[in-house]
Design a protein around this motif. Structure first.
Motif, PDB file in Angstrom:
ATOM      1  N   GLY A 134       0.814  -1.210   0.000  1.00  0.00           N
ATOM      2  CA  GLY A 134       0.000   0.000   0.000  1.00  0.00           C
ATOM      3  C   GLY A 134       0.846   1.258   0.000  1.00  0.00           C
ATOM      4  O   GLY A 134       0.530   2.229  -0.683  1.00  0.00           O
ATOM      5  N   GLN A 135       1.940   1.273   0.754  1.00  0.00           N
ATOM      6  CA  GLN A 135       2.810   2.437   0.801  1.00  0.00           C
ATOM      7  C   GLN A 135       3.464   2.673  -0.551  1.00  0.00           C
ATOM      8  O   GLN A 135       3.636   3.816  -0.975  1.00  0.00           O
ATOM      9  CB  GLN A 135       3.900   2.282   1.877  1.00  0.00           C
ATOM     10  N   LEU A 136       3.824   1.608  -1.231  1.00  0.00           N
ATOM     11  CA  LEU A 136       4.439   1.737  -2.545  1.00  0.00           C
ATOM     12  C   LEU A 136       3.448   2.324  -3.546  1.00  0.00           C
ATOM     13  O   LEU A 136       3.817   3.160  -4.368  1.00  0.00           O
ATOM     14  CB  LEU A 136       4.950   0.388  -3.025  1.00  0.00           C
ATOM     15  N   GLU A 137       2.202   1.915  -3.457  1.00  0.00           N
ATOM     16  CA  GLU A 137       1.189   2.439  -4.366  1.00  0.00           C
ATOM     17  C   GLU A 137       0.952   3.925  -4.132  1.00  0.00           C
ATOM     18  O   GLU A 137       0.739   4.681  -5.073  1.00  0.00           O
ATOM     19  CB  GLU A 137      -0.104   1.645  -4.223  1.00  0.00           C
ATOM     20  N   VAL A 138       1.017   4.375  -2.879  1.00  0.00           N
ATOM     21  CA  VAL A 138       0.884   5.801  -2.582  1.00  0.00           C
ATOM     22  C   VAL A 138       2.039   6.575  -3.202  1.00  0.00           C
ATOM     23  O   VAL A 138       1.855   7.644  -3.785  1.00  0.00           O
ATOM     24  CB  VAL A 138       0.825   6.036  -1.051  1.00  0.00           C
ATOM     25  N   LEU A 139       3.243   6.025  -3.116  1.00  0.00           N
ATOM     26  CA  LEU A 139       4.402   6.662  -3.728  1.00  0.00           C
ATOM     27  C   LEU A 139       4.264   6.720  -5.240  1.00  0.00           C
ATOM     28  O   LEU A 139       4.599   7.731  -5.871  1.00  0.00           O
ATOM     29  CB  LEU A 139       5.674   5.907  -3.343  1.00  0.00           C
ATOM     30  N   LEU A 140       3.740   5.657  -5.845  1.00  0.00           N
ATOM     31  CA  LEU A 140       3.553   5.650  -7.289  1.00  0.00           C
ATOM     32  C   LEU A 140       2.531   6.696  -7.727  1.00  0.00           C
ATOM     33  O   LEU A 140       2.674   7.309  -8.785  1.00  0.00           O
ATOM     34  CB  LEU A 140       3.127   4.261  -7.764  1.00  0.00           C
ATOM     35  N   GLU A 141       1.486   6.907  -6.926  1.00  0.00           N
ATOM     36  CA  GLU A 141       0.499   7.935  -7.248  1.00  0.00           C
ATOM     37  C   GLU A 141       1.117   9.323  -7.198  1.00  0.00           C
ATOM     38  O   GLU A 141       0.736  10.205  -7.959  1.00  0.00           O
ATOM     39  CB  GLU A 141      -0.688   7.852  -6.297  1.00  0.00           C
ATOM     40  N   ALA A 142       2.071   9.532  -6.300  1.00  0.00           N
ATOM     41  CA  ALA A 142       2.734  10.831  -6.205  1.00  0.00           C
ATOM     42  C   ALA A 142       3.584  11.110  -7.437  1.00  0.00           C
ATOM     43  O   ALA A 142       3.862  12.269  -7.743  1.00  0.00           O
ATOM     44  CB  ALA A 142       3.596  10.891  -4.945  1.00  0.00           C
ATOM     45  N   MET A 143       4.003  10.067  -8.141  1.00  0.00           N
ATOM     46  CA  MET A 143       4.806  10.233  -9.354  1.00  0.00           C
ATOM     47  C   MET A 143       3.974   9.980 -10.607  1.00  0.00           C
ATOM     48  O   MET A 143       4.504   9.628 -11.651  1.00  0.00           O
ATOM     49  CB  MET A 143       6.010   9.285  -9.320  1.00  0.00           C
ATOM     50  N   SER A 144       2.665  10.171 -10.519  1.00  0.00           N
ATOM     51  CA  SER A 144       1.794   9.945 -11.664  1.00  0.00           C
ATOM     52  C   SER A 144       2.037  11.007 -12.729  1.00  0.00           C
ATOM     53  O   SER A 144       2.586  12.078 -12.450  1.00  0.00           O
ATOM     54  CB  SER A 144       0.332   9.978 -11.220  1.00  0.00           C
ATOM     55  N   PRO A 145       1.644  10.731 -13.971  1.00  0.00           N
ATOM     56  CA  PRO A 145       1.818  11.740 -15.018  1.00  0.00           C
ATOM     57  C   PRO A 145       1.146  13.071 -14.696  1.00  0.00           C
ATOM     58  O   PRO A 145       1.701  14.131 -14.985  1.00  0.00           O
ATOM     59  CB  PRO A 145       1.195  11.080 -16.254  1.00  0.00           C
ATOM     60  N   ALA A 146      -0.029  13.030 -14.061  1.00  0.00           N
ATOM     61  CA  ALA A 146      -0.714  14.280 -13.723  1.00  0.00           C
ATOM     62  C   ALA A 146       0.073  15.076 -12.684  1.00  0.00           C
ATOM     63  O   ALA A 146       0.214  16.302 -12.792  1.00  0.00           O
ATOM     64  CB  ALA A 146      -2.119  13.976 -13.209  1.00  0.00           C
ATOM     65  N   ALA A 147       0.598  14.391 -11.672  1.00  0.00           N
ATOM     66  CA  ALA A 147       1.380  15.077 -10.643  1.00  0.00           C
ATOM     67  C   ALA A 147       2.680  15.629 -11.224  1.00  0.00           C
ATOM     68  O   ALA A 147       3.102  16.745 -10.891  1.00  0.00           O
ATOM     69  CB  ALA A 147       1.683  14.118  -9.494  1.00  0.00           C
ATOM     70  N   MET A 148       3.306  14.865 -12.105  1.00  0.00           N
ATOM     71  CA  MET A 148       4.548  15.335 -12.727  1.00  0.00           C
ATOM     72  C   MET A 148       4.277  16.496 -13.683  1.00  0.00           C
ATOM     73  O   MET A 148       5.098  17.406 -13.819  1.00  0.00           O
ATOM     74  CB  MET A 148       5.242  14.182 -13.448  1.00  0.00           C
ATOM     75  N   ALA A 149       3.114  16.498 -14.340  1.00  0.00           N
ATOM     76  CA  ALA A 149       2.758  17.612 -15.211  1.00  0.00           C
ATOM     77  C   ALA A 149       2.578  18.885 -14.394  1.00  0.00           C
ATOM     78  O   ALA A 149       3.041  19.962 -14.786  1.00  0.00           O
ATOM     79  CB  ALA A 149       1.492  17.284 -15.993  1.00  0.00           C
ATOM     80  N   ALA A 150       1.909  18.759 -13.243  1.00  0.00           N
ATOM     81  CA  ALA A 150       1.727  19.925 -12.372  1.00  0.00           C
ATOM     82  C   ALA A 150       3.074  20.451 -11.888  1.00  0.00           C
ATOM     83  O   ALA A 150       3.298  21.672 -11.838  1.00  0.00           O
ATOM     84  CB  ALA A 150       0.837  19.559 -11.189  1.00  0.00           C
ATOM     85  N   LEU A 151       3.969  19.553 -11.547  1.00  0.00           N
ATOM     86  CA  LEU A 151       5.312  19.961 -11.123  1.00  0.00           C
ATOM     87  C   LEU A 151       6.056  20.634 -12.277  1.00  0.00           C
ATOM     88  O   LEU A 151       6.739  21.640 -12.091  1.00  0.00           O
ATOM     89  CB  LEU A 151       6.091  18.744 -10.621  1.00  0.00           C
ATOM     90  N   GLY A 152       5.913  20.082 -13.477  1.00  0.00           N
ATOM     91  CA  GLY A 152       6.558  20.668 -14.646  1.00  0.00           C
ATOM     92  C   GLY A 152       6.056  22.065 -14.941  1.00  0.00           C
ATOM     93  O   GLY A 152       6.838  22.967 -15.273  1.00  0.00           O
ATOM     94  N   VAL A 153       4.739  22.286 -14.803  1.00  0.00           N
ATOM     95  CA  VAL A 153       4.171  23.618 -15.021  1.00  0.00           C
ATOM     96  C   VAL A 153       4.718  24.589 -13.982  1.00  0.00           C
ATOM     97  O   VAL A 153       5.116  25.721 -14.314  1.00  0.00           O
ATOM     98  CB  VAL A 153       2.625  23.561 -14.975  1.00  0.00           C
ATOM     99  N   LYS A 154       4.764  24.163 -12.734  1.00  0.00           N
ATOM    100  CA  LYS A 154       5.263  25.038 -11.668  1.00  0.00           C
ATOM    101  C   LYS A 154       6.729  25.411 -11.897  1.00  0.00           C
ATOM    102  O   LYS A 154       7.122  26.577 -11.759  1.00  0.00           O
ATOM    103  CB  LYS A 154       5.094  24.346 -10.318  1.00  0.00           C
ATOM    104  N   LEU A 155       7.547  24.415 -12.242  1.00  0.00           N
ATOM    105  CA  LEU A 155       8.962  24.690 -12.477  1.00  0.00           C
ATOM    106  C   LEU A 155       9.175  25.555 -13.713  1.00  0.00           C
ATOM    107  O   LEU A 155      10.048  26.427 -13.732  1.00  0.00           O
ATOM    108  CB  LEU A 155       9.743  23.383 -12.611  1.00  0.00           C
TER     109      LEU A 155
END
Length: 100
Positions: A25-46
């Motif tokens: 379960g902890q690994l799945e939470v970590l994978l959700e944090a690195m999802s394409p949507a989360a990475m896109a939001a990070l990319g826009v911010k950066l």
């Protein structure tokens, strides 16, 4: 096929745990944090901080997030196919048995 026994009490009264019960379960939470949507939001911010058009940062984030998701899925499927977690009904200890 060899009979699996508990390494603690040597009982063969075992239950196979599901991946969720085995602590993935902890690994799945970590994978959700690195999802394409989360990475896109990070990319826009950066990209806004670096004076690059936000669409470029978002697209780069989606590509990086998608690549990470594919790699993580391969690692996770290999882990699940190689390792089996058991719970002993005799002594209530859990352990991992690696498939040969």
């Amino acid at each position: 096929m060899t009979q699996i026994t508990c390494p603690f009490c040597h009982s063969d009264n075992l239950v196979t745990l599901s991946p969720q019960q085995a602590g993935l379960g902890q690994l799945e939470v970590l994978l959700e944090a690195m999802s394409p949507a989360a990475m896109a939001a990070l990319g826009v911010k950066l990209s806004r901080q670096l004076d690059i058009p936000p669409i470029v940062g978002g697209l780069i984030g989606v590509v990086v997030g998608g690549g990470l998701m594919l790699v993580n899925q391969q690692i996770l499927s290999k882990y699940q196919s190689l390792n089996h977690r058991y719970l002993c009904n005799g002594c209530q200890n859990s352990f991992v048995s690696v498939a040969a």
